[in-house]
Write a protein that holds these residues in place. Structure first.
Motif, PDB file in Angstrom:
ATOM      1  N   THR A 277       0.835  -1.203   0.000  1.00 43.96           N
ATOM      2  CA  THR A 277       0.000   0.000   0.000  1.00 43.96           C
ATOM      3  C   THR A 277       0.863   1.243   0.000  1.00 43.96           C
ATOM      4  O   THR A 277       0.581   2.222  -0.711  1.00 43.96           O
ATOM      5  N   VAL A 278       1.928   1.221   0.785  1.00 45.52           N
ATOM      6  CA  VAL A 278       2.859   2.357   0.817  1.00 45.52           C
ATOM      7  C   VAL A 278       3.470   2.577  -0.557  1.00 45.52           C
ATOM      8  O   VAL A 278       3.578   3.721  -1.030  1.00 45.52           O
ATOM      9  N   ARG A 279       3.875   1.503  -1.224  1.00 39.88           N
ATOM     10  CA  ARG A 279       4.467   1.648  -2.554  1.00 39.88           C
ATOM     11  C   ARG A 279       3.471   2.254  -3.538  1.00 39.88           C
ATOM     12  O   ARG A 279       3.846   3.106  -4.360  1.00 39.88           O
ATOM     13  N   GLU A 280       2.219   1.836  -3.454  1.00 35.63           N
ATOM     14  CA  GLU A 280       1.197   2.418  -4.323  1.00 35.63           C
ATOM     15  C   GLU A 280       1.020   3.897  -4.032  1.00 35.63           C
ATOM     16  O   GLU A 280       0.951   4.734  -4.950  1.00 35.63           O
ATOM     17  N   MET A 281       0.959   4.250  -2.744  1.00 38.41           N
ATOM     18  CA  MET A 281       0.817   5.651  -2.374  1.00 38.41           C
ATOM     19  C   MET A 281       2.026   6.468  -2.841  1.00 38.41           C
ATOM     20  O   MET A 281       1.883   7.613  -3.293  1.00 38.41           O
ATOM     21  N   LEU A 282       3.195   5.887  -2.726  1.00 36.88           N
ATOM     22  CA  LEU A 282       4.423   6.566  -3.153  1.00 36.88           C
ATOM     23  C   LEU A 282       4.374   6.871  -4.647  1.00 36.88           C
ATOM     24  O   LEU A 282       4.635   8.010  -5.079  1.00 36.88           O
ATOM     25  N   ARG A 283       4.027   5.862  -5.438  1.00 39.44           N
ATOM     26  CA  ARG A 283       4.004   6.063  -6.885  1.00 39.44           C
ATOM     27  C   ARG A 283       2.939   7.092  -7.277  1.00 39.44           C
ATOM     28  O   ARG A 283       3.169   7.940  -8.154  1.00 39.44           O
ATOM     29  N   ARG A 284       1.778   7.024  -6.638  1.00 39.48           N
ATOM     30  CA  ARG A 284       0.697   7.957  -6.978  1.00 39.48           C
ATOM     31  C   ARG A 284       1.058   9.388  -6.600  1.00 39.48           C
ATOM     32  O   ARG A 284       0.760  10.334  -7.345  1.00 39.48           O
ATOM     33  N   SER A 285       1.672   9.567  -5.450  1.00 36.45           N
ATOM     34  CA  SER A 285       1.990  10.916  -4.992  1.00 36.45           C
ATOM     35  C   SER A 285       3.049  11.568  -5.870  1.00 36.45           C
ATOM     36  O   SER A 285       2.919  12.746  -6.237  1.00 36.45           O
ATOM     37  N   VAL A 286       4.085  10.815  -6.237  1.00 36.88           N
ATOM     38  CA  VAL A 286       5.144  11.395  -7.074  1.00 36.88           C
ATOM     39  C   VAL A 286       4.635  11.612  -8.494  1.00 36.88           C
ATOM     40  O   VAL A 286       4.944  12.639  -9.121  1.00 36.88           O
ATOM     41  N   ALA A 287       3.842  10.677  -9.011  1.00 38.02           N
ATOM     42  CA  ALA A 287       3.256  10.866 -10.341  1.00 38.02           C
ATOM     43  C   ALA A 287       2.395  12.122 -10.370  1.00 38.02           C
ATOM     44  O   ALA A 287       2.385  12.869 -11.358  1.00 38.02           O
ATOM     45  N   ALA A 288       1.670  12.373  -9.291  1.00 37.36           N
ATOM     46  CA  ALA A 288       0.837  13.572  -9.213  1.00 37.36           C
ATOM     47  C   ALA A 288       1.693  14.835  -9.229  1.00 37.36           C
ATOM     48  O   ALA A 288       1.341  15.828  -9.880  1.00 37.36           O
ATOM     49  N   ALA A 289       2.822  14.795  -8.511  1.00 34.52           N
ATOM     50  CA  ALA A 289       3.713  15.951  -8.483  1.00 34.52           C
ATOM     51  C   ALA A 289       4.298  16.222  -9.866  1.00 34.52           C
ATOM     52  O   ALA A 289       4.398  17.375 -10.299  1.00 34.52           O
ATOM     53  N   VAL A 290       4.674  15.153 -10.572  1.00 30.69           N
ATOM     54  CA  VAL A 290       5.273  15.315 -11.897  1.00 30.69           C
ATOM     55  C   VAL A 290       4.244  15.832 -12.900  1.00 30.69           C
ATOM     56  O   VAL A 290       4.543  16.676 -13.743  1.00 30.69           O
ATOM     57  N   ALA A 291       3.000  15.326 -12.806  1.00 35.26           N
ATOM     58  CA  ALA A 291       1.952  15.700 -13.761  1.00 35.26           C
ATOM     59  C   ALA A 291       1.153  16.925 -13.318  1.00 35.26           C
ATOM     60  O   ALA A 291       0.237  17.342 -14.031  1.00 35.26           O
ATOM     61  N   ASP A 292       1.469  17.480 -12.160  1.00 36.53           N
ATOM     62  CA  ASP A 292       0.717  18.607 -11.597  1.00 36.53           C
ATOM     63  C   ASP A 292      -0.759  18.247 -11.424  1.00 36.53           C
ATOM     64  O   ASP A 292      -1.663  19.027 -11.740  1.00 36.53           O
ATOM     65  N   ASP A 293      -0.993  17.040 -10.908  1.00 35.45           N
ATOM     66  CA  ASP A 293      -2.347  16.560 -10.651  1.00 35.45           C
ATOM     67  C   ASP A 293      -2.685  16.829  -9.185  1.00 35.45           C
ATOM     68  O   ASP A 293      -2.215  16.137  -8.294  1.00 35.45           O
ATOM     69  N   ARG A 294      -3.503  17.821  -8.947  1.00 36.60           N
ATOM     70  CA  ARG A 294      -3.793  18.246  -7.578  1.00 36.60           C
ATOM     71  C   ARG A 294      -4.980  17.517  -6.972  1.00 36.60           C
ATOM     72  O   ARG A 294      -5.417  17.831  -5.876  1.00 36.60           O
ATOM     73  N   SER A 295      -5.516  16.544  -7.696  1.00 39.20           N
ATOM     74  CA  SER A 295      -6.709  15.842  -7.226  1.00 39.20           C
ATOM     75  C   SER A 295      -6.387  14.603  -6.404  1.00 39.20           C
ATOM     76  O   SER A 295      -7.292  13.970  -5.859  1.00 39.20           O
ATOM     77  N   VAL A 296      -5.105  14.236  -6.313  1.00 41.16           N
ATOM     78  CA  VAL A 296      -4.720  12.964  -5.699  1.00 41.16           C
ATOM     79  C   VAL A 296      -4.715  13.040  -4.180  1.00 41.16           C
ATOM     80  O   VAL A 296      -4.909  12.034  -3.491  1.00 41.16           O
ATOM     81  N   ALA A 297      -4.494  14.215  -3.626  1.00 43.12           N
ATOM     82  CA  ALA A 297      -4.307  14.343  -2.177  1.00 43.12           C
ATOM     83  C   ALA A 297      -5.494  13.770  -1.403  1.00 43.12           C
ATOM     84  O   ALA A 297      -5.309  13.113  -0.369  1.00 43.12           O
ATOM     85  N   GLY A 298      -6.716  13.998  -1.882  1.00 45.64           N
ATOM     86  CA  GLY A 298      -7.883  13.498  -1.156  1.00 45.64           C
ATOM     87  C   GLY A 298      -7.912  11.985  -1.083  1.00 45.64           C
ATOM     88  O   GLY A 298      -8.176  11.407  -0.021  1.00 45.64           O
ATOM     89  N   ALA A 299      -7.617  11.325  -2.212  1.00 42.15           N
ATOM     90  CA  ALA A 299      -7.606   9.860  -2.231  1.00 42.15           C
ATOM     91  C   ALA A 299      -6.502   9.310  -1.345  1.00 42.15           C
ATOM     92  O   ALA A 299      -6.695   8.319  -0.633  1.00 42.15           O
ATOM     93  N   LEU A 300      -5.339   9.960  -1.368  1.00 40.78           N
ATOM     94  CA  LEU A 300      -4.240   9.495  -0.531  1.00 40.78           C
ATOM     95  C   LEU A 300      -4.525   9.738   0.951  1.00 40.78           C
ATOM     96  O   LEU A 300      -4.077   8.976   1.806  1.00 40.78           O
ATOM     97  N   ALA A 301      -5.279  10.783   1.242  1.00 40.67           N
ATOM     98  CA  ALA A 301      -5.672  11.012   2.633  1.00 40.67           C
ATOM     99  C   ALA A 301      -6.542   9.864   3.135  1.00 40.67           C
ATOM    100  O   ALA A 301      -6.400   9.415   4.283  1.00 40.67           O
ATOM    101  N   ASP A 302      -7.423   9.349   2.268  1.00 38.18           N
ATOM    102  CA  ASP A 302      -8.246   8.203   2.646  1.00 38.18           C
ATOM    103  C   ASP A 302      -7.375   6.968   2.887  1.00 38.18           C
ATOM    104  O   ASP A 302      -7.591   6.230   3.861  1.00 38.18           O
ATOM    105  N   GLN A 303      -6.401   6.735   2.008  1.00 35.87           N
ATOM    106  CA  GLN A 303      -5.502   5.601   2.190  1.00 35.87           C
ATOM    107  C   GLN A 303      -4.681   5.743   3.465  1.00 35.87           C
ATOM    108  O   GLN A 303      -4.447   4.761   4.170  1.00 35.87           O
ATOM    109  N   SER A 304      -4.246   6.961   3.739  1.00 40.46           N
ATOM    110  CA  SER A 304      -3.459   7.197   4.950  1.00 40.46           C
ATOM    111  C   SER A 304      -4.290   6.913   6.197  1.00 40.46           C
ATOM    112  O   SER A 304      -3.793   6.330   7.171  1.00 40.46           O
ATOM    113  N   ARG A 305      -5.561   7.305   6.172  1.00 39.92           N
ATOM    114  CA  ARG A 305      -6.433   7.010   7.314  1.00 39.92           C
ATOM    115  C   ARG A 305      -6.644   5.506   7.473  1.00 39.92           C
ATOM    116  O   ARG A 305      -6.692   4.993   8.598  1.00 39.92           O
TER     117      ARG A 305
END
Length: 204
Positions: free
Chosen positions: A9-37
């Motif tokens: 799960t951490v690896r998935e979150m890692l890949r999604r967060s960095v991909a979002a930073a590279v693509a300037d995708d600001r919509s990912v934070a909410g989904a990752l907040a759910d995963q973090s919870r």
């Protein structure tokens, strides 16, 4: 097995967060907040189960070391998830129009690949109680630290982007560096479970 599965799960979150930073995708934070919870909830469940095991079942020797090691690993996994969320949050906090340079994003992406390898290796090392593999994690972490310094240098030297964007990239790299450090800690716990030694010191 349940605890170590969370590293995927951490690896998935890692890949999604960095991909979002590279693509300037600001919509990912909410989904990752759910995963973090979810990670935090499972952290609490595993923590309580392990404490109950230690208190009520009186495990001895190797079983006790395993329970204690898993308590530490469980904590490190929760911290890793929080750092992934930090990366996504920093991405979404950038002001519209402010973007890191291509070289900064490339540095961040390369660093994330090293960290992903580190987390995958930490899972294997703990599952196999691989003492030599735990030493290998420390060696691999040096490459992550070097890449962190490179990302910071680019943030300082590259003036083709806004100062805030450069600062945010440096903070993202710092979060990645902390994930790598936590993976090293998981390897150290593998060595403790296998040998009863921590930092080379016998456990009384």
């Amino acid at each position: 097995a349940s605890t170590l599965a969370e590293l995927e799960t951490v690896r998935e979150m890692l890949r999604r967060s960095v991909a979002a930073a590279v693509a300037d995708d600001r919509s990912v934070a909410g989904a990752l907040a759910d995963q973090s919870r979810d990670l935090e909830r499972r952290y609490e469940e595993v923590h309580d189960r392990l404490l109950s095991l230690i208190a009520c079942q009186a495990p001895v020797a190797g079983d006790l070391r395993l329970a204690m090691g898993l308590l530490h690993v469980n904590d490190r996994i929760a911290r890793m998830g929080a750092q992934c969320l930090n990366i996504a949050t920093l991405c979404s906090a950038m002001e519209p129009g402010e973007r890191p340079t291509a070289s900064q994003l490339s540095c961040l992406e390369s660093m994330s690949e090293l960290v992903d390898e580190q987390v995958a290796s930490a899972r294997r090392v703990f599952a196999e109680r691989d003492v030599d593999g735990a030493r290998g994690l420390r060696e691999h972490d040096r490459g992550i630290n070097d890449q962190n310094r490179r990302c910071f240098e680019l943030a300082v030297e590259d003036h083709d982007c806004g100062r805030k964007a450069a600062f945010f990239v440096a903070m993202m790299a710092r979060a990645l560096e902390r994930i790598g450090d936590n993976a090293v800690d998981i390897g150290q716990q593998a060595a403790f479970v296998e040998t009863g030694r921590l930092h080379g010191t016998p456990i009384a």
